[in-house]
Design a protein around this motif. Structure first.
Motif, short mmCIF file in Angstrom:
data_model
loop_
_atom_site.label_atom_id
_atom_site.label_comp_id
_atom_site.label_asym_id
_atom_site.label_seq_id
_atom_site.Cartn_x
_atom_site.Cartn_y
_atom_site.Cartn_z
N VAL A 9 4.24 5.25 42.99
CA VAL A 9 3.72 4.70 41.58
C VAL A 9 5.03 3.97 41.00
O VAL A 9 6.14 4.56 41.26
CB VAL A 9 3.20 6.22 40.65
CG1 VAL A 9 4.47 6.82 40.21
CG2 VAL A 9 2.82 5.24 39.10
N THR A 293 1.56 0.67 45.02
CA THR A 293 2.54 1.23 43.67
C THR A 293 1.03 1.06 42.70
O THR A 293 1.31 -0.31 42.06
CB THR A 293 3.48 0.24 44.14
OG1 THR A 293 4.37 0.22 45.28
CG2 THR A 293 4.95 1.76 43.14
N TRP A 294 0.85 1.78 41.20
CA TRP A 294 0.03 1.39 40.64
C TRP A 294 1.46 1.70 39.61
O TRP A 294 2.34 1.88 39.67
CB TRP A 294 -1.14 2.69 40.78
CG TRP A 294 -1.53 2.37 39.38
CD1 TRP A 294 -2.35 2.93 38.36
CD2 TRP A 294 -3.27 1.43 40.07
NE1 TRP A 294 -3.11 1.90 37.76
CE2 TRP A 294 -3.97 1.50 39.04
CE3 TRP A 294 -3.62 1.26 40.89
CZ2 TRP A 294 -5.06 1.02 38.98
CZ3 TRP A 294 -4.67 0.40 41.07
CH2 TRP A 294 -5.42 0.19 39.75
N TRP A 295 0.84 0.32 38.07
CA TRP A 295 1.31 0.00 37.14
C TRP A 295 0.56 1.56 36.17
O TRP A 295 -0.50 0.75 35.48
CB TRP A 295 1.89 -1.03 36.75
CG TRP A 295 2.95 -0.90 35.58
CD1 TRP A 295 2.14 -0.14 34.24
CD2 TRP A 295 4.03 -1.10 35.55
NE1 TRP A 295 2.81 -1.18 33.83
CE2 TRP A 295 4.09 -0.55 34.12
CE3 TRP A 295 5.42 -1.54 35.95
CZ2 TRP A 295 5.32 -0.61 33.66
CZ3 TRP A 295 6.55 -1.37 36.31
CH2 TRP A 295 6.40 -1.35 34.43
N CYS A 296 1.17 2.61 35.71
CA CYS A 296 2.11 3.13 35.63
C CYS A 296 1.96 4.57 35.82
O CYS A 296 1.06 5.19 35.16
CB CYS A 296 3.46 2.65 35.39
SG CYS A 296 2.52 3.24 32.99
N SER A 297 3.19 5.23 35.82
CA SER A 297 2.98 6.57 36.24
C SER A 297 3.04 7.15 35.13
O SER A 297 1.48 8.17 34.56
CB SER A 297 4.65 7.48 36.48
OG SER A 297 5.56 7.17 35.34
N LEU A 316 -1.05 6.98 34.81
CA LEU A 316 -2.17 7.92 35.70
C LEU A 316 -2.01 9.52 34.81
O LEU A 316 -2.73 9.80 34.92
CB LEU A 316 -1.99 7.63 36.80
CG LEU A 316 -1.41 6.72 37.78
CD1 LEU A 316 -1.42 7.24 39.25
CD2 LEU A 316 -2.81 5.40 38.37
#
Length: 417
Positions: A9, A293-297, A316
């Motif tokens: 993330v 890698t996800w946007w965002c934490s 997330l």
């Protein structure tokens, strides 16, 4: 057995957003990292804000560098690897450029020798500070730096394609000097793939650096044309991954889906988890995928003003650390991928991409939403096919096709009529 796909993330601190560097609180960072690790992720992408770290061309603040290292060490304690972006410049609609490049000191970010040497020193310093950390993945030059080189930026630093390439090579070399052997790369937004006059090109993205990075955002016309649940929307990330392979010189060059998110209102909050799951499923069906890698934490706190509305809800986790449905979806995908590592079959059907000259891609808008390549890829995907792409210059190259496992080549016109 292919290497395991990484899940991570982009770390957006819950307290103060990226302004947390001004009031760095390691305990708050640890709390955030605990929440990220609890999702079962294995890495974070970190954003030191350039003017906070290098406020003067010859001053790289030692204390700021120490804080970055302490963040990386805290991540290591939680089993998280770290990729560091250096020359942020641009984050969530805000530009962050040091005063020594603007207004009275206005100089081109990519061609002025003093500026370029200052950037190289900065990247080299950050890389060297982390070089001995076993959880340091490497440097990304900056976050979508290409947006400074052309419109729609209101005050672009105009350069040629050749100048963009020279700048990238020099910055990557500086990272390698600081941390030899680490995984250093650059990351541009989708204008590099879609915008005809963008000097940072698909060839740069797919040939320079240790791997190709793609940033997938469906507010670029994709969701507007195809709806929140259309194959082109949920498959946009997979499309960019496969589009990048057309320009790659190496048949199995790794591709990192380094940014992807579910932007409201095009993806309504109640559908964010479904979009997230579908997007990741599509990406995992691509060979040579390094990671997601996800946007965002964390969400941006509503106490902070002037962000575009969509930026507040991309996390997330909420800004107080509660896991959101999209966070549960990413955690589930990571857990399932560890239990049963994805092993996608090669994509045997390739769609021909003719964007003009391979190096400069003067007609790359054919790849953008509404363009003939984009729409043909969407049509094939809707019909259940698993297409990839190939440059027109390689469409009859049997050796190239065989190296990628391609057995059928089709033109966009043959698909859409």
């Amino acid at each position: 057995m292919p290497p395991a796909v990484r899940f991570g993330v982009n770390y957006t601190p819950s307290q103060g957003w990226f302004h947390h560097w001004l009031d760095f609180d390691l305990d708050a960072v640890r709390t955030d990292l605990d929440a990220i690790a609890a999702l079962g992720l294995d890495h974070i992408r970190v954003f030191p804000v350039w003017p906070y770290f290098q406020p003067n061309r010859t001053l790289i603040r030692p204390r700021a560098v120490e804080q970055l290292v302490s963040l990386a060490d805290a991540a290591a304690e939680r089993g998280l690897d770290v990729n560091v972006d250096g020359l942020q410049g641009h984050l969530s609609s805000f530009d962050f450029l040091p005063a020594w490049t603007r207004t009275w000191h206005r100089r081109n970010l990519f061609t002025d020798e003093d500026v370029v040497e200052g950037q190289a020193a900065y990247l080299r310093t950050l890389a060297a500070a982390l070089a001995d950390r076993p959880n340091f993945i490497g440097m990304t030059l900056g976050n979508e730096v290409a947006q400074f080189a052309a419109g729609p930026h209101p005050d672009p630093d105009r350069i040629t394609t050749e100048q963009a390439g020279a700048w990238l090579e020099r910055m990557l070399a500086a990272c390698a000097q600081g941390a030899p052997g680490a995984t250093h790369l650059h990351a541009e937004y989708d204008a590099s793939w879609y915008q005809d006059d963008q000097p940072f090109t698909p060839a740069h993205a797919a040939r320079l650096g240790a791997m190709t990075a793609v940033h997938s955002w469906v507010f670029n016309g994709t969701a507007q044309r195809h709806g929140r649940a259309g194959a082109a929307t949920t498959g946009h990330a997979a499309y960019l991954i496969e589009l990048s392979k057309a320009w790659a010189d190496e048949p199995h060059r790794p591709v990192w889906l380094q940014e992807v998110g579910a932007p409201a209102p095009l993806i309504p909050p109640e559908h964010a988890a479904g979009f997230t799951s579908a997007t990741i499923e599509g990406a995992l069906d691509c060979t040579d995928l390094w990671g997601v890698t996800w946007w965002c934490s964390h969400d941006v706190s509503r106490s902070l003003a002037d962000f575009p509305e969509l930026e507040y809800g991309l996390g997330l986790l909420t800004s107080d650390g509660a896991v959101k449905p999209a966070g549960e979806a990413v955690a589930r995908a990571a857990r399932e991928a560890r239990a049963t590592p994805p092993a996608p079959k090669p994509r045997t059907t390739a769609l021909v991409v003719d964007a003009g000259d391979d190096d400069t891609a003067p007609h790359r808008s054919v790849c953008a939403p509404g363009g003939r390549v984009f729409e043909a890829f969407a049509r094939l995907s809707e019909d259940g096919a698993r297409p990839t792409t190939v440059l027109a210059s390689h469409a009859d190259d049997k050796q190239h096709l065989a190296g990628r496992g391609i057995t059928e080549v089709v033109t966009p016109e043959a698909v859409t009529g």
